[in-house]
Design a protein around this motif. Structure first.
Motif, short mmCIF file in Angstrom:
data_model
loop_
_atom_site.label_atom_id
_atom_site.label_comp_id
_atom_site.label_asym_id
_atom_site.label_seq_id
_atom_site.Cartn_x
_atom_site.Cartn_y
_atom_site.Cartn_z
N GLN A 1 -65.39 -46.16 16.94
CA GLN A 1 -65.47 -46.90 15.41
C GLN A 1 -64.56 -48.08 15.51
N VAL A 2 -65.32 -49.16 14.83
CA VAL A 2 -64.79 -50.45 14.98
C VAL A 2 -63.46 -50.64 14.37
N GLN A 3 -62.43 -51.30 14.39
CA GLN A 3 -61.38 -51.69 13.90
C GLN A 3 -61.06 -53.11 14.28
N LEU A 4 -60.57 -53.53 13.01
CA LEU A 4 -60.11 -55.02 12.78
C LEU A 4 -58.59 -55.00 12.61
N VAL A 5 -57.91 -55.50 13.22
CA VAL A 5 -56.43 -55.55 13.26
C VAL A 5 -55.86 -57.23 12.95
N GLN A 6 -55.38 -57.32 11.88
CA GLN A 6 -55.17 -58.78 11.63
C GLN A 6 -53.50 -59.06 11.81
N SER A 7 -53.19 -60.05 12.16
CA SER A 7 -51.76 -60.63 12.11
C SER A 7 -51.34 -62.04 11.81
N TRP A 36 -63.70 -65.22 7.86
CA TRP A 36 -62.41 -65.24 6.80
C TRP A 36 -62.78 -65.23 5.50
N PHE A 37 -62.29 -64.46 4.48
CA PHE A 37 -62.42 -64.41 3.16
C PHE A 37 -60.91 -64.44 2.73
N ARG A 38 -60.81 -64.77 1.43
CA ARG A 38 -59.50 -64.57 0.91
C ARG A 38 -59.67 -64.31 -0.52
N GLN A 39 -58.61 -63.45 -1.12
CA GLN A 39 -58.41 -63.17 -2.54
C GLN A 39 -57.20 -63.34 -3.18
N ALA A 40 -57.30 -64.12 -4.17
CA ALA A 40 -55.83 -64.23 -4.99
C ALA A 40 -55.75 -63.14 -5.91
N PRO A 41 -54.71 -62.98 -6.63
CA PRO A 41 -54.49 -61.81 -7.57
C PRO A 41 -55.42 -62.00 -8.81
N GLU A 88 -52.55 -73.60 -3.64
CA GLU A 88 -53.77 -72.92 -3.94
C GLU A 88 -54.36 -72.08 -2.83
N ASP A 89 -53.74 -72.11 -1.68
CA ASP A 89 -54.24 -71.54 -0.63
C ASP A 89 -53.50 -70.17 -0.76
N THR A 90 -52.70 -69.89 -1.47
CA THR A 90 -51.87 -68.57 -1.54
C THR A 90 -53.17 -67.46 -1.81
N ALA A 91 -53.10 -66.23 -1.12
CA ALA A 91 -54.01 -65.33 -1.23
C ALA A 91 -53.60 -64.31 -0.15
N VAL A 92 -54.47 -63.23 -0.32
CA VAL A 92 -54.49 -62.16 0.94
C VAL A 92 -55.82 -62.58 1.53
N TYR A 93 -55.65 -62.75 3.14
CA TYR A 93 -56.67 -63.26 3.88
C TYR A 93 -57.35 -62.06 4.52
N PHE A 94 -58.55 -62.04 4.57
CA PHE A 94 -59.07 -60.74 5.14
C PHE A 94 -60.30 -61.41 6.28
N ASP A 112 -71.14 -59.83 1.13
CA ASP A 112 -72.07 -58.78 1.24
C ASP A 112 -72.43 -58.75 2.80
N ALA A 113 -72.29 -59.81 3.68
CA ALA A 113 -72.97 -59.98 4.87
C ALA A 113 -72.19 -59.07 5.83
N TYR A 114 -71.00 -58.69 5.53
CA TYR A 114 -69.93 -58.03 6.49
C TYR A 114 -69.63 -56.64 6.08
N ASP A 115 -69.69 -55.98 7.03
CA ASP A 115 -69.84 -54.64 7.15
C ASP A 115 -68.31 -53.72 7.20
N ASP A 116 -67.53 -54.48 8.01
CA ASP A 116 -66.35 -54.02 8.51
C ASP A 116 -65.29 -55.09 8.36
N TRP A 117 -63.95 -54.64 7.62
CA TRP A 117 -62.92 -55.79 7.47
C TRP A 117 -61.68 -55.06 7.90
#
Length: 127
Positions: A1-7, A36-41, A88-94, A112-117
């Protein structure tokens, strides 16, 4: 199973720099496009940058000239170098991985192009 671990990530003043990393395990890395994507509150997940398996690069207009995406296929690692950071770059990055091999193109700018995060990492830029 694929895993993506960020730091990486954290708190930085405006104008500063940070580097994010994303290590992929569980499958071949070099033949899969990454992004890479990002999501602000309270907002949707938005595109930041992508690198195709072929090496083609894609950037959001808001980060062009400031952020650099790269990949090290020997280390199964994706990077995002972020310079001249703004509040304005403040966000959670994935980081995201495309499951289909040898798949690339403009569709990489959509989540939607991405399957694993990855698990996400907070980036906070203070003014």
């Amino acid at each position: 199973q694929v895993q993506l671990v960020q730091s990486g990530g954290g708190l930085v003043q405006a104008g500063g720099s940070l580097t994010l990393s994303c290590v992929v395990s569980g499958r071949a890395f070099s033949s899969h496009s990454m992004g890479w994507f990002r999501q602000a509150p309270g907002k949707e997940r938005t595109f930041v940058a992508a690198v195709a398996w072929s090496g083609s690069l894609y950037y959001a207009d808001s980060v062009k000239g400031r952020f650099t995406i790269s990949r090290d296929n020997d280390k199964n690692t994706l990077y995002l170098q972020m310079n001249s950071l703004k509040p304005e770059d403040t966000a959670v990055y994935f980081c995201g991985a495309v499951r289909r091999q040898y798949y690339s193109g403009n569709f990489l700018v959509g989540p939607d192009a991405y399957d694993d995060w990855g698990q996400g990492t907070q980036v906070t830029v203070s003014s």
